[in-house]
Design a protein around this motif. Structure first.
Motif, PDB file in Angstrom:
ATOM      1  N   PHE A 127      41.443  47.691  48.925  1.00 33.76           N
ATOM      2  CA  PHE A 127      40.912  46.557  49.688  1.00 33.76           C
ATOM      3  C   PHE A 127      40.268  45.496  48.791  1.00 33.76           C
ATOM      4  O   PHE A 127      39.429  44.720  49.238  1.00 33.76           O
ATOM      5  N   TRP A 128      40.688  45.446  47.541  1.00 38.02           N
ATOM      6  CA  TRP A 128      40.130  44.444  46.628  1.00 38.02           C
ATOM      7  C   TRP A 128      40.632  43.041  46.961  1.00 38.02           C
ATOM      8  O   TRP A 128      41.791  42.855  47.350  1.00 38.02           O
ATOM      9  N   ASP A 129      39.757  42.063  46.754  1.00 32.65           N
ATOM     10  CA  ASP A 129      40.149  40.660  46.865  1.00 32.65           C
ATOM     11  C   ASP A 129      40.275  40.072  45.457  1.00 32.65           C
ATOM     12  O   ASP A 129      40.104  40.778  44.459  1.00 32.65           O
ATOM     13  N   TRP A 130      40.557  38.773  45.370  1.00 35.25           N
ATOM     14  CA  TRP A 130      40.748  38.160  44.059  1.00 35.25           C
ATOM     15  C   TRP A 130      39.478  38.208  43.219  1.00 35.25           C
ATOM     16  O   TRP A 130      39.536  38.424  42.003  1.00 35.25           O
ATOM     17  N   GLU A 131      38.318  38.029  43.839  1.00 34.07           N
ATOM     18  CA  GLU A 131      37.069  38.047  43.074  1.00 34.07           C
ATOM     19  C   GLU A 131      36.911  39.365  42.322  1.00 34.07           C
ATOM     20  O   GLU A 131      36.523  39.379  41.153  1.00 34.07           O
ATOM     21  N   ARG A 132      37.217  40.481  42.995  1.00 29.07           N
ATOM     22  CA  ARG A 132      37.093  41.780  42.332  1.00 29.07           C
ATOM     23  C   ARG A 132      38.205  41.975  41.298  1.00 29.07           C
ATOM     24  O   ARG A 132      37.969  42.532  40.217  1.00 29.07           O
ATOM     25  N   TRP A 133      39.401  41.501  41.604  1.00 25.96           N
ATOM     26  CA  TRP A 133      40.510  41.644  40.664  1.00 25.96           C
ATOM     27  C   TRP A 133      40.279  40.818  39.408  1.00 25.96           C
ATOM     28  O   TRP A 133      40.635  41.230  38.295  1.00 25.96           O
ATOM     29  N   GLU A 134      39.687  39.646  39.560  1.00 25.90           N
ATOM     30  CA  GLU A 134      39.416  38.810  38.395  1.00 25.90           C
ATOM     31  C   GLU A 134      38.511  39.540  37.415  1.00 25.90           C
ATOM     32  O   GLU A 134      38.723  39.508  36.196  1.00 25.90           O
ATOM     33  N   LYS A 135      37.500  40.219  37.933  1.00 32.12           N
ATOM     34  CA  LYS A 135      36.600  40.992  37.074  1.00 32.12           C
ATOM     35  C   LYS A 135      37.344  42.135  36.397  1.00 32.12           C
ATOM     36  O   LYS A 135      37.100  42.452  35.227  1.00 32.12           O
ATOM     37  N   GLU A 136      38.246  42.767  37.120  1.00 26.30           N
ATOM     38  CA  GLU A 136      38.991  43.889  36.551  1.00 26.30           C
ATOM     39  C   GLU A 136      39.915  43.440  35.430  1.00 26.30           C
ATOM     40  O   GLU A 136      40.038  44.123  34.409  1.00 26.30           O
ATOM     41  N   ILE A 137      40.554  42.315  35.612  1.00 30.52           N
ATOM     42  CA  ILE A 137      41.447  41.808  34.563  1.00 30.52           C
ATOM     43  C   ILE A 137      40.632  41.442  33.323  1.00 30.52           C
ATOM     44  O   ILE A 137      41.048  41.700  32.187  1.00 30.52           O
ATOM     45  N   ASP A 138      39.453  40.860  33.535  1.00 33.61           N
ATOM     46  CA  ASP A 138      38.558  40.582  32.398  1.00 33.61           C
ATOM     47  C   ASP A 138      38.161  41.882  31.705  1.00 33.61           C
ATOM     48  O   ASP A 138      38.143  41.956  30.470  1.00 33.61           O
ATOM     49  N   TRP A 139      37.817  42.901  32.498  1.00 35.30           N
ATOM     50  CA  TRP A 139      37.442  44.200  31.922  1.00 35.30           C
ATOM     51  C   TRP A 139      38.604  44.753  31.087  1.00 35.30           C
ATOM     52  O   TRP A 139      38.388  45.267  29.986  1.00 35.30           O
ATOM     53  N   MET A 140      39.808  44.636  31.605  1.00 34.50           N
ATOM     54  CA  MET A 140      40.974  45.125  30.867  1.00 34.50           C
ATOM     55  C   MET A 140      41.123  44.416  29.532  1.00 34.50           C
ATOM     56  O   MET A 140      41.327  45.051  28.490  1.00 34.50           O
ATOM     57  N   ALA A 141      41.044  43.106  29.550  1.00 37.03           N
ATOM     58  CA  ALA A 141      41.199  42.349  28.309  1.00 37.03           C
ATOM     59  C   ALA A 141      40.118  42.735  27.306  1.00 37.03           C
ATOM     60  O   ALA A 141      40.403  42.950  26.121  1.00 37.03           O
ATOM     61  N   LYS A 203      51.277  38.491  53.658  1.00 40.07           N
ATOM     62  CA  LYS A 203      51.002  37.156  53.111  1.00 40.07           C
ATOM     63  C   LYS A 203      49.850  37.211  52.110  1.00 40.07           C
ATOM     64  O   LYS A 203      49.910  36.601  51.036  1.00 40.07           O
ATOM     65  N   LYS A 204      48.807  37.937  52.463  1.00 40.95           N
ATOM     66  CA  LYS A 204      47.647  38.037  51.571  1.00 40.95           C
ATOM     67  C   LYS A 204      47.987  38.785  50.291  1.00 40.95           C
ATOM     68  O   LYS A 204      47.567  38.397  49.197  1.00 40.95           O
ATOM     69  N   GLN A 205      48.730  39.869  50.412  1.00 40.61           N
ATOM     70  CA  GLN A 205      49.079  40.659  49.230  1.00 40.61           C
ATOM     71  C   GLN A 205      49.996  39.892  48.294  1.00 40.61           C
ATOM     72  O   GLN A 205      49.885  39.988  47.070  1.00 40.61           O
ATOM     73  N   MET A 206      50.900  39.122  48.869  1.00 43.40           N
ATOM     74  CA  MET A 206      51.805  38.320  48.049  1.00 43.40           C
ATOM     75  C   MET A 206      51.014  37.292  47.240  1.00 43.40           C
ATOM     76  O   MET A 206      51.191  37.164  46.024  1.00 43.40           O
ATOM     77  N   ALA A 207      50.110  36.584  47.914  1.00 45.91           N
ATOM     78  CA  ALA A 207      49.304  35.573  47.237  1.00 45.91           C
ATOM     79  C   ALA A 207      48.385  36.210  46.195  1.00 45.91           C
ATOM     80  O   ALA A 207      48.192  35.660  45.098  1.00 45.91           O
ATOM     81  N   LEU A 208      47.828  37.367  46.527  1.00 46.32           N
ATOM     82  CA  LEU A 208      46.930  38.062  45.602  1.00 46.32           C
ATOM     83  C   LEU A 208      47.666  38.486  44.339  1.00 46.32           C
ATOM     84  O   LEU A 208      47.189  38.262  43.217  1.00 46.32           O
ATOM     85  N   GLN A 209      48.844  39.092  44.503  1.00 43.48           N
ATOM     86  CA  GLN A 209      49.604  39.535  43.328  1.00 43.48           C
ATOM     87  C   GLN A 209      50.026  38.363  42.455  1.00 43.48           C
ATOM     88  O   GLN A 209      50.037  38.466  41.218  1.00 43.48           O
ATOM     89  N   GLN A 210      50.350  37.257  43.072  1.00 41.07           N
ATOM     90  CA  GLN A 210      50.737  36.092  42.284  1.00 41.07           C
ATOM     91  C   GLN A 210      49.581  35.610  41.408  1.00 41.07           C
ATOM     92  O   GLN A 210      49.776  35.216  40.258  1.00 41.07           O
ATOM     93  N   ARG A 211      48.361  35.676  41.932  1.00 45.45           N
ATOM     94  CA  ARG A 211      47.188  35.300  41.133  1.00 45.45           C
ATOM     95  C   ARG A 211      46.918  36.346  40.043  1.00 45.45           C
ATOM     96  O   ARG A 211      46.575  35.997  38.910  1.00 45.45           O
ATOM     97  N   ILE A 212      47.067  37.619  40.400  1.00 42.58           N
ATOM     98  CA  ILE A 212      46.849  38.698  39.430  1.00 42.58           C
ATOM     99  C   ILE A 212      47.804  38.556  38.254  1.00 42.58           C
ATOM    100  O   ILE A 212      47.397  38.583  37.089  1.00 42.58           O
ATOM    101  N   VAL A 213      49.083  38.402  38.559  1.00 47.47           N
ATOM    102  CA  VAL A 213      50.107  38.329  37.515  1.00 47.47           C
ATOM    103  C   VAL A 213      49.938  37.067  36.671  1.00 47.47           C
ATOM    104  O   VAL A 213      50.110  37.090  35.443  1.00 47.47           O
ATOM    105  N   LYS A 214      49.581  35.968  37.308  1.00 49.98           N
ATOM    106  CA  LYS A 214      49.355  34.717  36.568  1.00 49.98           C
ATOM    107  C   LYS A 214      48.252  34.899  35.536  1.00 49.98           C
ATOM    108  O   LYS A 214      48.395  34.524  34.367  1.00 49.98           O
ATOM    109  N   ARG A 215      47.129  35.499  35.941  1.00 50.20           N
ATOM    110  CA  ARG A 215      46.011  35.694  35.012  1.00 50.20           C
ATOM    111  C   ARG A 215      46.385  36.692  33.914  1.00 50.20           C
ATOM    112  O   ARG A 215      46.055  36.492  32.743  1.00 50.20           O
TER     113      ARG A 215
END
Length: 716
Positions: A127-141, A203-215
């Motif tokens: 149930f993560w949104d973009w705000e939480r995913w953004e932090k996770e991608i930063d943590w990964m990097a 629709k939400k998952q598609m938009a979310l993944q597109q932001r995840i993959v872009k970052r």
């Protein structure tokens, strides 16, 4: 003219620098932080990062953005005393940064640093949104991750594929699982459970993944998309006339069918799948596929032909792509991969800290020849089901990593991986694992631990160091040969019985440490807690360690309950059972002080994704079911799935686990009194909680330090 031209080039260079993901990362950590660093990217044959100094600014250089971010994290930890973790991804940097007095460089031959298990996407990220995913991608990097599994939005791909194959929306949603269970659908274990999903979900998952993959791609992180390996709906034979095999049942659920590689439409459907994936998220260079996962029947399947067909379809989509597979139980089947070319296939040795398959002869899952010609990644599973609890093989993971690297199988060892089923727990183990590639030689666990605690809490403290040494030599020192699936589970979360021990069906846990060591460690942390008030890393760990101490006390009290019942001592039984129930309530009160340990955080994330009351209710039901019964009655009880994803969380302790234990104690009291009560239908009372919609707060309740001290003084 030449001067103007040079000036323009310089401006373009500054603009390019300003637009780098490293600047964005630094600004998210602390506004204005990017002005304090000089970031330099240079070519190199192997991954590296370097720390240096130029005037009053710290220089971080590397051969790509992920390595630079890793170097930045190394600087923050070991120079600035700042530890960024899931519970805190922001920090206040000093006005003047500590200087790098001598250039420091780290290189690694570990090309891949992998992240995630399929299960992580359901047990933690459902149930993560973009705000939480953004932090996770930063943590990964920051932790050097450059190859993460990326399955968000895979359901959208399947929706379009099945639509083009002639399935109706209703039929499609009978195949695609709900938000809390998509991991096991994508691993070919079940169909439809947790659904049907509303259109807005896709629709939400598609938009979310597109932001995840872009970052991810901005950082240079390579997403690993789910590829096509032959999964089709169970009715594909009747609906489409396909030649399929039946992989059988998984924990009571019917698996999807497997499209035979010899079927003339295999390549056609695979091409359709990749076409839809490419349209939504672009082509990937890595695809994850695990046919016949966890016991799927291979009867009547030509495994060699299957492997070649899967590879052919993937290569047709992207000739440079690589197949990534999980080594779990019998997978990947040797017959399926033995004739595939070296370089086209990577194996994740999923549970390498306990059941390595890379070639260690002491393993219960020993493969004499390892993975043959194929590259492989040394992974740490650590957590199952997202269960809460301190756990790890700290010293063993250090030794085993270097043992593997130095063995004859080290030539094909290409990286490390985090393959936890649930995340946001045991940060010390993930920190240790992600540092291994950057340390060229074996190192002393105690020395590393001393540095870790100073970094984690921002200063040294002898009591804290002693506490962590106790933990590292006890609960974080699970024996090398142990195949225990994750944490030593809290008895509070167990479905009551005459002799309760493990909570989940397959935990295989044993008493490998002395509970008093944990209690002593907790006492040391409590004794200096006032010195760290407001330090979020310390307060998180303090609550977690005291939680573990209370769970240890709970096991001791439960034994008294058992003894009292066996001897027929009604007075002692009542006293001991009441003490046990009070421990559950105190545990609930303790955990309420931190949002990470509240069921309200989990449930509210789920509800927040819904647009309507109906959608919110569906997502909440998914959230509640997953952490309790997991499945329907058959899957929960006969399939063994109930309590697999149990969580020692505030709210859940008070309203679910307390309820079960109170029901059990009342039942046994009647037996002691000579009555003949009706047997308890635990599933019925558990299911009732999953259907409720009572509100739970996700906000901390009470002062953390004060609450810890009060509870600890009362119990210990």
């Amino acid at each position: 003219m030449r001067i103007i031209h040079v000036f323009v080039l310089l401006l373009l260079g500054v603009a390019a620098c300003a637009a780098t993901p490293i600047k964005g990362l630094l600004e998210r950590i602390d506004k204005g932080a990017s002005r304090k660093f000089i970031i330099e990217q240079t070519n190199a044959p192997t991954d590296f990062f370097e720390l240096d100094q130029k005037d009053d600014k710290v220089v971080v250089r590397g051969n790509n953005y992920v390595c630079i971010a890793t170097g930045l994290n190394w600087y923050l930890k070991y120079y600035a005393g700042i530890h960024l973790s899931w519970n805190s991804m922001q920090a206040e940097l000093p006005e003047v940064l500590p200087a790098v007095k001598q250039k420091e460089r780290h290189e690694t031959t570990m090309k891949y640093r992998y992240n995630f298990n399929y299960c992580t996407f359901s047990y933690t990220m459902a149930f993560w949104d973009w705000e939480r995913w953004e932090k996770e991608i930063d943590w990964m990097a920051l932790h050097g991750i450059n190859l993460p599994l990326s399955i968000v939005g895979a359901d959208c791909v399947w929706y379009y594929v099945l639509d083009k194959l002639g399935y109706t929306p209703k039929e499609i949603n009978e195949f695609i699982a709900g938000p809390g269970f998509q991991a096991w659908w994508l691993m070919n274990n079940l169909e439809g459970w947790g659904g049907p999903n509303p259109d807005s979900w896709y629709k939400k998952q598609m938009a979310l993944q597109q932001r995840i993959v872009k970052r991810m791609r901005e950082y240079g992180i390579e997403p690993v998309f789910p590829g096509y390996s032959g999964m089709v709906p169970h009715n594909a034979k009747e609906k489409l006339g396909l030649n399929v095999s039946d992989p059988g049942l998984w924990c009571g659920y019917h698996r999807p069918a497997f499209l035979q590689p010899t079927d003339s439409r295999f390549q056609e459907i695979a091409s359709l799948y990749y076409k839809e994936m490419n349209k939504l998220f672009g082509k990937a260079n890595y695809y994850s596929m695990d046919p016949f996962h966890e016991g799927g029947s291979v009867a009547g399947v030509d495994l060699d032909a299957a492997g070649k067909s899967i590879m052919q379809a993937m290569k047709k989509n992207n000739p440079k792509s690589v197949w990534v597979a999980q080594a779990w139980q019998d997978n990947p089947r040797p017959k399926m991969i033995e004739n595939l070319k070296s370089g086209d296939f990577i194996v994740l040795d999923l549970f390498a800290e306990s059941r390595p398959q890379w070639g260690n002869p002491e393993s219960t899952w020993y493969r004499k020849n390892g993975f043959g010609q194929h590259d492989w990644i040394f992974c740490m599973l650590l957590n199952y089901g997202g269960n809460v609890g301190l756990h790890g093989k700290m010293e063993h993971i250090i030794n085993e990593y270097y043992n593997a690297k130095e063995s004859r199988f080290g030539k094909t060892m290409k990286g490390i991986g985090l393959t936890m089923e649930g995340s946001e727990n045991n940060p010390i183990m993930f920190e240790l694992m992600t540092e291994l590639p950057w340390r060229s030689q074996r190192f002393d666990k105690d020395q590393w631990l001393k540095s870790y605690t100073k970094t984690r809490y921002g200063k040294s403290n002898s009591a804290v160091e002693k506490a962590w040494r106790l933990l590292s030599n006890s609960i974080y020192n699970c024996p090398p040969a142990s195949t225990q699936q994750g944490t030593h589970e809290s008895v509070f979360c167990a479905r009551p019985s005459e002799h309760p021990y493990q909570v989940s069906s397959w935990s295989e846990m044993n008493d490998y440490y002395h509970p008093n060591d944990v209690i002593r460690a907790a006492s040391l942390m409590v004794s200096v807690a006032h010195q760290f008030k407001g330090n979020t890393n310390f307060e998180y760990d303090l609550v977690d360690i005291v939680r573990q101490a209370i769970a240890e006390r709970g096991r001791l009290i439960e034994k008294v309950v058992e003894a009292a019942y066996a001897s027929g001592d009604k007075v002692l039984y009542k006293e001991a059972s009441n003490r046990f129930l009070n421990l559950i309530l105190l545990q609930d009160k303790l955990l309420a002080t931190r949002p990470e340990f509240k069921v309200g955080t989990w449930i509210n994330r789920a509800r927040d994704l819904g647009n309507t009351l109906e959608e919110k209710a569906l997502y909440e039901w998914n959230a509640r079911v997953q952490i309790t019964t997991w499945g329907n009655r058959t899957a929960a009880d006969k399939g063994g799935l109930r309590d697999y994803a149990h969580r020692e969380w505030s709210g859940l302790l008070k309203d679910f686990y307390y309820m079960r234990w109170k029901t059990w104690f009342d039942y046994q009291t009647k037996l002691l009194n000579g009555e003949k009560p009706k047997a308890i239908d635990f599933y019925a009372i558990e299911e009732a909680w999953t259907k409720q919609t009572n509100a739970y707060s996700n906000q901390p309740e009470g002062d953390c330090i004060q609450t810890v001290k009060q509870i600890f003084a009362e119990l210990f």
